[in-house]
Design a protein around this motif. Structure first.
Motif, PDB file in Angstrom:
ATOM      1  N   THR A  12      -3.706  35.497  14.966  1.00 29.37           N
ATOM      2  CA  THR A  12      -3.824  35.703  16.411  1.00 29.37           C
ATOM      3  C   THR A  12      -5.097  35.049  16.941  1.00 29.37           C
ATOM      4  O   THR A  12      -5.088  34.455  18.024  1.00 29.37           O
ATOM      5  CB  THR A  12      -3.804  37.205  16.738  1.00 29.37           C
ATOM      6  N   VAL A  13      -6.173  35.121  16.180  1.00 27.36           N
ATOM      7  CA  VAL A  13      -7.432  34.489  16.587  1.00 27.36           C
ATOM      8  C   VAL A  13      -7.250  32.974  16.700  1.00 27.36           C
ATOM      9  O   VAL A  13      -7.682  32.350  17.679  1.00 27.36           O
ATOM     10  CB  VAL A  13      -8.570  34.841  15.603  1.00 27.36           C
ATOM     11  N   GLN A  14      -6.588  32.371  15.734  1.00 27.65           N
ATOM     12  CA  GLN A  14      -6.351  30.926  15.768  1.00 27.65           C
ATOM     13  C   GLN A  14      -5.461  30.536  16.943  1.00 27.65           C
ATOM     14  O   GLN A  14      -5.702  29.521  17.599  1.00 27.65           O
ATOM     15  CB  GLN A  14      -5.724  30.460  14.455  1.00 27.65           C
ATOM     16  N   VAL A  15      -4.452  31.348  17.230  1.00 24.36           N
ATOM     17  CA  VAL A  15      -3.561  31.065  18.363  1.00 24.36           C
ATOM     18  C   VAL A  15      -4.328  31.192  19.676  1.00 24.36           C
ATOM     19  O   VAL A  15      -4.156  30.374  20.583  1.00 24.36           O
ATOM     20  CB  VAL A  15      -2.324  31.991  18.344  1.00 24.36           C
ATOM     21  N   ALA A  16      -5.185  32.187  19.770  1.00 23.80           N
ATOM     22  CA  ALA A  16      -5.996  32.352  20.978  1.00 23.80           C
ATOM     23  C   ALA A  16      -6.878  31.128  21.196  1.00 23.80           C
ATOM     24  O   ALA A  16      -6.976  30.610  22.315  1.00 23.80           O
ATOM     25  CB  ALA A  16      -6.832  33.622  20.880  1.00 23.80           C
ATOM     26  N   GLU A  17      -7.497  30.649  20.133  1.00 26.35           N
ATOM     27  CA  GLU A  17      -8.329  29.445  20.240  1.00 26.35           C
ATOM     28  C   GLU A  17      -7.486  28.222  20.596  1.00 26.35           C
ATOM     29  O   GLU A  17      -7.880  27.404  21.419  1.00 26.35           O
ATOM     30  CB  GLU A  17      -9.071  29.206  18.922  1.00 26.35           C
ATOM     31  N   TYR A  18      -6.327  28.093  19.983  1.00 26.04           N
ATOM     32  CA  TYR A  18      -5.428  26.952  20.198  1.00 26.04           C
ATOM     33  C   TYR A  18      -4.947  26.890  21.646  1.00 26.04           C
ATOM     34  O   TYR A  18      -4.846  25.817  22.229  1.00 26.04           O
ATOM     35  CB  TYR A  18      -4.248  27.084  19.232  1.00 26.04           C
ATOM     36  N   THR A  19      -4.669  28.056  22.245  1.00 22.82           N
ATOM     37  CA  THR A  19      -4.118  28.096  23.595  1.00 22.82           C
ATOM     38  C   THR A  19      -5.178  28.290  24.669  1.00 22.82           C
ATOM     39  O   THR A  19      -4.897  28.113  25.854  1.00 22.82           O
ATOM     40  CB  THR A  19      -3.104  29.246  23.729  1.00 22.82           C
ATOM     41  N   GLY A  20      -6.380  28.702  24.268  1.00 19.78           N
ATOM     42  CA  GLY A  20      -7.421  28.996  25.251  1.00 19.78           C
ATOM     43  C   GLY A  20      -7.248  30.352  25.903  1.00 19.78           C
ATOM     44  O   GLY A  20      -7.858  30.632  26.935  1.00 19.78           O
ATOM     45  N   MET A  21      -6.427  31.190  25.312  1.00 21.77           N
ATOM     46  CA  MET A  21      -6.208  32.541  25.827  1.00 21.77           C
ATOM     47  C   MET A  21      -6.933  33.528  24.924  1.00 21.77           C
ATOM     48  O   MET A  21      -7.422  33.164  23.866  1.00 21.77           O
ATOM     49  CB  MET A  21      -4.710  32.839  25.876  1.00 21.77           C
ATOM     50  N   SER A  22      -6.970  34.781  25.319  1.00 22.08           N
ATOM     51  CA  SER A  22      -7.689  35.780  24.533  1.00 22.08           C
ATOM     52  C   SER A  22      -6.783  36.404  23.465  1.00 22.08           C
ATOM     53  O   SER A  22      -5.555  36.395  23.583  1.00 22.08           O
ATOM     54  CB  SER A  22      -8.224  36.888  25.443  1.00 22.08           C
ATOM     55  N   VAL A  23      -7.421  36.957  22.462  1.00 21.47           N
ATOM     56  CA  VAL A  23      -6.697  37.670  21.416  1.00 21.47           C
ATOM     57  C   VAL A  23      -5.945  38.845  22.037  1.00 21.47           C
ATOM     58  O   VAL A  23      -4.776  39.092  21.719  1.00 21.47           O
ATOM     59  CB  VAL A  23      -7.669  38.155  20.313  1.00 21.47           C
ATOM     60  N   SER A  24      -6.599  39.565  22.947  1.00 16.15           N
ATOM     61  CA  SER A  24      -5.952  40.732  23.560  1.00 16.15           C
ATOM     62  C   SER A  24      -4.711  40.337  24.364  1.00 16.15           C
ATOM     63  O   SER A  24      -3.766  41.125  24.459  1.00 16.15           O
ATOM     64  CB  SER A  24      -6.937  41.511  24.428  1.00 16.15           C
ATOM     65  N   PHE A  25      -4.687  39.132  24.921  1.00 20.47           N
ATOM     66  CA  PHE A  25      -3.506  38.657  25.633  1.00 20.47           C
ATOM     67  C   PHE A  25      -2.294  38.698  24.709  1.00 20.47           C
ATOM     68  O   PHE A  25      -1.242  39.219  25.070  1.00 20.47           O
ATOM     69  CB  PHE A  25      -3.739  37.230  26.150  1.00 20.47           C
ATOM     70  N   PHE A  26      -2.452  38.177  23.494  1.00 16.47           N
ATOM     71  CA  PHE A  26      -1.335  38.140  22.548  1.00 16.47           C
ATOM     72  C   PHE A  26      -1.022  39.518  21.974  1.00 16.47           C
ATOM     73  O   PHE A  26       0.137  39.846  21.753  1.00 16.47           O
ATOM     74  CB  PHE A  26      -1.611  37.118  21.439  1.00 16.47           C
ATOM     75  N   GLU A  27      -2.052  40.328  21.768  1.00 17.56           N
ATOM     76  CA  GLU A  27      -1.819  41.688  21.283  1.00 17.56           C
ATOM     77  C   GLU A  27      -1.013  42.493  22.298  1.00 17.56           C
ATOM     78  O   GLU A  27      -0.082  43.212  21.940  1.00 17.56           O
ATOM     79  CB  GLU A  27      -3.150  42.379  20.988  1.00 17.56           C
ATOM     80  N   LYS A  28      -1.357  42.376  23.570  1.00 17.55           N
ATOM     81  CA  LYS A  28      -0.626  43.083  24.621  1.00 17.55           C
ATOM     82  C   LYS A  28       0.800  42.567  24.732  1.00 17.55           C
ATOM     83  O   LYS A  28       1.740  43.343  24.915  1.00 17.55           O
ATOM     84  CB  LYS A  28      -1.344  42.942  25.961  1.00 17.55           C
ATOM     85  N   ARG A  29       0.990  41.253  24.632  1.00 22.91           N
ATOM     86  CA  ARG A  29       2.333  40.682  24.723  1.00 22.91           C
ATOM     87  C   ARG A  29       3.235  41.210  23.607  1.00 22.91           C
ATOM     88  O   ARG A  29       4.405  41.465  23.815  1.00 22.91           O
ATOM     89  CB  ARG A  29       2.298  39.149  24.674  1.00 22.91           C
ATOM     90  N   ARG A  30       2.666  41.378  22.423  1.00 21.73           N
ATOM     91  CA  ARG A  30       3.457  41.916  21.310  1.00 21.73           C
ATOM     92  C   ARG A  30       3.894  43.344  21.607  1.00 21.73           C
ATOM     93  O   ARG A  30       5.020  43.731  21.314  1.00 21.73           O
ATOM     94  CB  ARG A  30       2.674  41.870  20.002  1.00 21.73           C
TER      95      ARG A  30
END
Length: 68
Positions: A12-30
């Protein structure tokens, strides 16, 4: 346990860096089942780069020619 690097998986950290979004963005989406496709290995969450790229592409608006 499978080696995430061999499977070309991103954390998730790598995806956040790759997309420029936050880790919490992806955690909430899940939590709301509104995230890119992900893989769970045990308790760990991973994403495949092609799934992230496809998810981003699905959220693109306008024509490529519109971008200067």
């Amino acid at each position: 346990m499978a080696d995430p690097k061999r499977l070309d998986l991103m954390t998730t950290v790598q995806v956040a860096e790759y997309t420029g979004m936050s880790v919490s963005f992806f955690e909430k989406r899940r939590c709301y089942k509104n995230s890119p496709t992900y893989v769970k290995i045990g308790t760990r969450v991973f994403y495949r780069r092609p799934d992230i790229d496809q998810w981003l592409e699905a959220r693109s608006f306008g024509e490529a020619s519109d971008v200067e």
